[in-house]
Design an enzyme around this catalytic site. Sequence first.
Site, PDB file in Angstrom:
ATOM      1  N   ARG A 131      -0.477  18.439 -60.313  1.00 20.47           N
ATOM      2  CA  ARG A 131      -1.113  17.333 -60.092  1.00 20.47           C
ATOM      3  C   ARG A 131      -2.816  18.707 -61.035  1.00 20.47           C
ATOM      4  NH1 ARG A 131      -2.243  12.322 -57.358  1.00 20.47           N
ATOM      5  NH2 ARG A 131      -1.600  13.687 -55.377  1.00 20.47           N
ATOM      6  N   CYS A 135      -6.246  25.850 -66.351  1.00 22.66           N
ATOM      7  CA  CYS A 135      -7.161  26.165 -66.347  1.00 22.66           C
ATOM      8  C   CYS A 135      -8.771  25.007 -67.246  1.00 22.66           C
ATOM      9  CB  CYS A 135      -7.289  26.971 -67.087  1.00 22.66           C
ATOM     10  SG  CYS A 135      -8.996  27.691 -67.833  1.00 22.66           S
ATOM     11  N   ASN A 169      -6.718  11.192 -63.684  1.00 21.19           N
ATOM     12  CA  ASN A 169      -7.123  10.803 -62.776  1.00 21.19           C
ATOM     13  C   ASN A 169      -6.798  11.743 -61.037  1.00 21.19           C
ATOM     14  OD1 ASN A 169      -5.299   9.276 -60.263  1.00 21.19           O
ATOM     15  ND2 ASN A 169      -4.535  10.956 -59.853  1.00 21.19           N
ATOM     16  N   GLU A 170      -7.789  11.494 -60.234  1.00 23.54           N
ATOM     17  CA  GLU A 170      -8.536  12.162 -59.479  1.00 23.54           C
ATOM     18  C   GLU A 170      -9.025  13.363 -59.603  1.00 23.54           C
ATOM     19  OE1 GLU A 170      -5.743  11.826 -56.568  1.00 23.54           O
ATOM     20  OE2 GLU A 170      -6.313   9.621 -55.633  1.00 23.54           O
ATOM     21  N   CYS A 182      -9.836  28.683 -60.683  1.00 25.70           N
ATOM     22  CA  CYS A 182      -9.257  28.902 -61.982  1.00 25.70           C
ATOM     23  C   CYS A 182     -10.301  30.239 -61.953  1.00 25.70           C
ATOM     24  CB  CYS A 182      -9.231  28.524 -63.163  1.00 25.70           C
ATOM     25  SG  CYS A 182      -8.223  29.449 -64.671  1.00 25.70           S
ATOM     26  N   CYS A 184      -9.348  32.945 -64.122  1.00 25.47           N
ATOM     27  CA  CYS A 184      -8.628  33.347 -64.878  1.00 25.47           C
ATOM     28  C   CYS A 184     -10.201  33.902 -66.389  1.00 25.47           C
ATOM     29  CB  CYS A 184      -7.950  33.039 -66.223  1.00 25.47           C
ATOM     30  SG  CYS A 184      -9.803  31.514 -66.720  1.00 25.47           S
ATOM     31  N   GLU A 328      -7.684   2.566 -56.188  1.00 28.19           N
ATOM     32  CA  GLU A 328      -6.740   2.738 -55.387  1.00 28.19           C
ATOM     33  C   GLU A 328      -6.897   2.246 -53.769  1.00 28.19           C
ATOM     34  OE1 GLU A 328      -4.343   6.146 -55.555  1.00 28.19           O
ATOM     35  OE2 GLU A 328      -4.955   6.813 -58.233  1.00 28.19           O
ATOM     36  N   TRP A 336       1.219  11.134 -46.995  1.00 31.79           N
ATOM     37  CA  TRP A 336       1.390  12.131 -47.030  1.00 31.79           C
ATOM     38  C   TRP A 336       0.859  13.021 -46.170  1.00 31.79           C
ATOM     39  CZ3 TRP A 336      -4.165  11.131 -46.581  1.00 31.79           C
ATOM     40  CH2 TRP A 336      -4.117  10.926 -46.997  1.00 31.79           C
ATOM     41  N   GLU A 376       6.013  10.420 -53.733  1.00 27.25           N
ATOM     42  CA  GLU A 376       5.405   9.070 -52.779  1.00 27.25           C
ATOM     43  C   GLU A 376       6.528   8.374 -53.330  1.00 27.25           C
ATOM     44  OE1 GLU A 376       2.489   9.239 -56.213  1.00 27.25           O
ATOM     45  OE2 GLU A 376       1.239  10.118 -54.788  1.00 27.25           O
ATOM     46  N   HIS A 379       5.029   6.512 -50.195  1.00 28.62           N
ATOM     47  CA  HIS A 379       4.221   5.649 -50.082  1.00 28.62           C
ATOM     48  C   HIS A 379       3.676   4.153 -50.675  1.00 28.62           C
ATOM     49  CE1 HIS A 379       0.072   4.383 -51.820  1.00 28.62           C
ATOM     50  NE2 HIS A 379      -0.031   5.632 -51.807  1.00 28.62           N
TER      51      HIS A 379
END
EC number: 3.2.1.23
Length: 710
Positions: A131, A135, A169-170, A182, A184, A328, A336, A376, A379
């Site tokens: 996830r 870049c 998300n996150e 990144c 590059c 969440e 994890w 997950e 989870h």
Amino acid sequence: MTQISDQTKRDLRAFPSRLPAFYFGADYNPDQWTPEWGYQDEQIWLEDIRMMKLAHVNVVTIGVFSWVGLQPAEEIVNFAWLDRILDLLAQNEIFVCLATPTAAIPAWLAARYPEVLPVDAQGIRRGHGSRQNYCPTSPVFRRLAANLVRQLAERYGNHPALLNWHISNEYYGSATEGKDPCYCERCQARFRQWLQTRHGSLEQLNRDWMTAFWGHTYTDWEQVTMPGPYTDQGVQGQMVDFLTFVSDMYLECYLNEQEILREITPEIPITTNFLGVFRRLDLSRWAPHLDVMSYDSYPARTTHPADIAFQHDVMRSLKGGQPFILMEQTPSQVQWMAQNPLKRPGVMRLLSYQAIAHGANAIQYFQWRQSRGSSEMFHGAIVAHAGHEHTRVFQEITKLGTELGALSTGPGKGLLEARNLARVALLFSWSNWWNVEFRPGPSDQIRYMDEVLQYYRALWKENIAVDIISPDTDLTPYKLVVAPLMNMVSAEQGAAIEAYVANGGLFVTSYFSGVVNEKTLAWLGGYPGPLRKTLGIWVEEYDPLEPDMANTIVVPEGSPLAAGRYSARLWCDLLHLEGARALASFGEDFYAGYPAITEHQFGKGRAFYVATRPEEALLSSLLTSLRNDLQLAHPIISATEGIELVQRTGAGSGSYTFVLNHSTNAAHVTLSEPMYDVVSSTLYEGRVEVPAKEVLILRELSHENLPVNP
């Protein structure tokens, strides 16, 4: 789209604006299940909705990782399954936090546009997967993300189920922890552009970074590179700028989507969920761009409850006390960690109420239904692989949902409008965090968050309400300001603290403070720089201790601190008094007798300096003394150890005091007058036993005349 009556639309649309109830729900990801169990099976959706209503769920988050489910190829979109789910939810008055699915790029995107994938510090392009694996400066990524977001906004902007937008998300979170940003060529060029805006000229950059040291002076912008393991990491200003730059690039990705949502649906609130207070993103730079703060809380079994409370207080404080969303948490266990024990009975409910106590008006979980496979699969979820409601976890969720529903309409209905009112502030800064932990430095044992949490825990233990604020925030509303390890201090911040103390405020800071300015250059003329006059001290030297080294702190009889000998570890500042007085002194080594804790009467206020890391008992003694001076204790309730007291106060609706027992045994509170619990409608007076992991929300009887159970 299903036709819904105009009256129903008005009722549903009023939901977010009136805030008549706590939001209670979970991530709902039918597109992540196998076809026979997922978004092609409407019977599963109907069964889910039945169980959601049993559990009093009123909001779900949808679409977080649905990019490929909504857009299986660049030229193809498939909204049919999402149309149907949103219609079913609206018909059942379950509302939607609709996510933009841009945290996980599809495989087709990586295959067609490999330049979207990030490049590591060695120049190797990463493969597809995980996830946030893109870049952040990629124009292709931003274009494709914007195209999909626009289609979502145009299609669902007027849908009656839509409660708010949830972007990505996150950001830069879990899956990218431990990975390089990144490197590059596009990011390198963007970094140089960003620096030109920040510093103005190459000459100014050289001055701000003091590149003359070791002959680092740049003579052309093209010579400037991102610091990394294979390039220079020895320039402190460059490192702090680089970390700020990376945070800003992810913020630009967020704004790329937010601008579209704001254009098409200006009345719909917009947020994104952060992975808590973590080092990589400067949330103080993000907060002005969010309508409401949201974050994910995944404490370990052994995480101190004060550390969890700190995260809540940061999220509430970032928007000036506005309620936040706990987007969440796991209802039972994660998958994890090295080992993933269950939350014991009562812990999920206790932690949810702790979030509400510290300012959350929305409690959500990851996730509704347990994944059948992949990373997950194990989870925890509200609905386990068993697929029904006859489980311990589902029953605990249902109990909490029932209670929150009753609080929204019963004697606790004023709680939604009540706010946390703190008279103590703790100064916290991401740039200071990055600067303090810069290497090379005086000690590799210094951890900014450890120091911050040491002071926060001492305040938490005294049940003192705390706002966590930027050093640039107005200090005048607070009676006490605590600034642990405030190494980076600008002239403006120093002047504001000086004025605050002169006008009657109390200020506490710790060792290695007031050392550098906002450009990471050392203050000349002696530490603590612009705080020197306020603190009434001069720090001549500092002694970073090795792990096997220690000193002692001697508190004499007659001091406002508890007399005795205490341990001192990690660091000792060798300082001279310039108007301050010593409350305690070092007991050993060649600087035995030097001040260890000082107090300076400055104008109408006082400023304290703690020149080491003292043991918990001594720090608690200092803060207890200040609490008593300022009369910050709860006027009605006293508690034994293990109890957390948190108060939310409403305009005209009185106060709600949360009594949270975090211990594994029963604890007690003592009430100086009768109070009632709005959760159980039970009257309490005198000494009250609070079972392990139990929660009370107490109100004074004078606020409302309601029938209670004796």
